[in-house]
Design an enzyme around this catalytic site. Structure first.
Site, PDB file in Angstrom:
ATOM      1  N   LYS A 123      13.939 -27.716  11.301  1.00  0.00           N
ATOM      2  CA  LYS A 123      13.636 -26.613  10.345  1.00  0.00           C
ATOM      3  C   LYS A 123      12.129 -26.792  10.191  1.00  0.00           C
ATOM      4  O   LYS A 123      11.338 -27.179  11.283  1.00  0.00           O
ATOM      5  CB  LYS A 123      14.524 -26.705   9.065  1.00  0.00           C
ATOM      6  CG  LYS A 123      15.867 -26.895   9.182  1.00  0.00           C
ATOM      7  CD  LYS A 123      16.495 -26.618   7.945  1.00  0.00           C
ATOM      8  CE  LYS A 123      18.167 -26.865   8.293  1.00  0.00           C
ATOM      9  NZ  LYS A 123      18.974 -26.294   7.092  1.00  0.00           N
TER      10      LYS A 123
ATOM     11  N   HIS B  88      20.693 -18.813  13.375  1.00  0.00           N
ATOM     12  CA  HIS B  88      20.869 -19.908  12.446  1.00  0.00           C
ATOM     13  C   HIS B  88      21.193 -19.303  10.838  1.00  0.00           C
ATOM     14  O   HIS B  88      20.357 -17.820  10.962  1.00  0.00           O
ATOM     15  CB  HIS B  88      19.737 -20.837  12.225  1.00  0.00           C
ATOM     16  CG  HIS B  88      19.897 -21.919  11.113  1.00  0.00           C
ATOM     17  ND1 HIS B  88      19.936 -21.928   9.780  1.00  0.00           N
ATOM     18  CD2 HIS B  88      20.268 -23.175  11.262  1.00  0.00           C
ATOM     19  CE1 HIS B  88      20.604 -22.983   9.155  1.00  0.00           C
ATOM     20  NE2 HIS B  88      20.549 -23.788  10.095  1.00  0.00           N
TER      21      HIS B  88
ATOM     22  N   GLU C 115      19.827 -19.429   8.071  1.00  0.00           N
ATOM     23  CA  GLU C 115      18.426 -19.183   7.585  1.00  0.00           C
ATOM     24  C   GLU C 115      17.738 -18.140   8.158  1.00  0.00           C
ATOM     25  O   GLU C 115      16.990 -17.112   7.604  1.00  0.00           O
ATOM     26  CB  GLU C 115      17.853 -20.548   7.481  1.00  0.00           C
ATOM     27  CG  GLU C 115      18.311 -21.661   6.443  1.00  0.00           C
ATOM     28  CD  GLU C 115      17.986 -23.057   6.824  1.00  0.00           C
ATOM     29  OE1 GLU C 115      17.460 -23.406   7.632  1.00  0.00           O
ATOM     30  OE2 GLU C 115      18.870 -23.759   6.197  1.00  0.00           O
TER      31      GLU C 115
ATOM     32  N   GLY D  17      22.625 -28.103   3.844  1.00  0.00           N
ATOM     33  CA  GLY D  17      21.572 -28.424   3.066  1.00  0.00           C
ATOM     34  C   GLY D  17      22.204 -28.784   1.634  1.00  0.00           C
ATOM     35  O   GLY D  17      21.336 -28.575   0.662  1.00  0.00           O
TER      36      GLY D  17
HETATM   37  P1  PGA Z   1      22.154 -29.543   7.009  1.00  0.00           P
HETATM   38  O1  PGA Z   1      21.330 -28.580   7.921  1.00  0.00           O
HETATM   39  O2  PGA Z   1      22.441 -30.844   8.137  1.00  0.00           O
HETATM   40  O3  PGA Z   1      20.783 -30.187   6.184  1.00  0.00           O
HETATM   41  O4  PGA Z   1      23.096 -29.104   6.278  1.00  0.00           O
HETATM   42  C1  PGA Z   1      22.139 -28.079   9.274  1.00  0.00           C
HETATM   43  C2  PGA Z   1      21.510 -26.856   9.720  1.00  0.00           C
HETATM   44  O5  PGA Z   1      20.976 -26.072   8.960  1.00  0.00           O
HETATM   45  O6  PGA Z   1      21.681 -26.778  10.799  1.00  0.00           O
END
Ligand code: PGA
Length: 258
Positions: free
Chosen positions: A28, A113, A115, A186
């Protein structure tokens, strides 16, 4: 590796999983040069000195891709971008094309993704055209799909993921799917193993044979072995835990030894 007592839909047995599990680190927007160097060094040392059979991928922010390419040169660890444009070049300020990622040393690119969907308004149609352009540039697109908590709780998770796949996957073979329930990213929440197995079976029924399906969402050293042991889970997309060398290496180890 532990056997998982999860019920597998019989239609999954025709699915053709990837030959090796793919453990992909999604950094990220994290990583300064010095800490990234240390992380890359530790992961590279672990992968080259161990006999773990997983394919390992790191997806740093764009600015750290050349650094990763230098550090990982001569290792088996692949590099990926976290997004790309649907265009190859042009007046698109702030964008990076798939061929630029390829030239910088990437073999993969994460697309769609949650996000990006949430903060940049990316739609399935946009994801599909980016994935198409990634394939044309010789990159493997990792197309992310997943339901929200509301969709999970209202029983429409499979419907959501099916619609995303039908609209976002590029034509033909060559893409990898990452199933990431939005509410498990997350957070400390992880989906139940049975829910992962069921969604995996659903995805394998939709995608063409040979398309790998990863799971993502709070994968860490403590749950990786159980998740990766589910039939049809071809690897993991790891966010937070990919930034800690010991956690990430333990997940690689959980993917199995030769
Ligand atoms: P995370 O994120 O392992 O921190 O939950 C996974 C991702 O967003 O690909």
């Amino acid at each position: 590796m532990r056997e998982q007592v999860v019920k597998v839909n019989i239609s999954m047995l025709s699915a053709c999983p990837m030959q090796r599990k793919l453990i992909a680190g999604n950094w990220k927007m994290f990583g300064r040069r010095s800490e990234s160097e240390a992380l890359l060094k530790s992961v590279a040392a672990f992968v080259s000195s161990s006999r773990y059979s997983a394919e390992v991928l790191v997806c740093p922010p764009f600015t750290l891709i050349p650094l990763a390419a230098d550090f990982l040169h001569g290792t088996s660890i692949a590099i990926g971008g976290q997004d790309c444009s649907h265009k190859d070049e042009g007046a698109f300020t702030g964008d990076i094309s798939s061929s630029m990622l390829k030239e910088a040393g990437c073999a993969y690119v994460i697309l769609g993704h949650s996000e990006r969907r949430q903060y940049h308004g990316e739609t399935d149609q946009m994801v599909r055209s980016k994935a198409q352009s990634a394939l044309e540039a010789g990159l493997i697109p990792i197309v992310c799909v997943g339901e929200t908590l509301k969709e999970r709780e209202s029983g429409t998770a499979e419907k959501t993921v099916t619609a995303q796949l039908q609209a976002a996957l590029p034509q033909g073979n060559g893409a990898v799917v990452a199933y990431e329930p939005v509410w498990a990213i997350g957070t400390v929440k992880t989906t139940s193993l049975q829910d992962i197995a069921d969604m995996n079976a659903c995805i394998h029924r939709i995608v063409v044979s040979g398309v790998g399906v990863l799971y993502g969402g709070s994968v860490k050293a403590s749950n990786a072995e159980d998740i990766l042991a589910i039939y049809g889970v071809d690897g993991a997309l790891v966010g937070g835990a990919s930034l800690k060398a010991d956690e990430f290496c333990a997940i690689i180890a959980a993917a199995g030894s030769v």
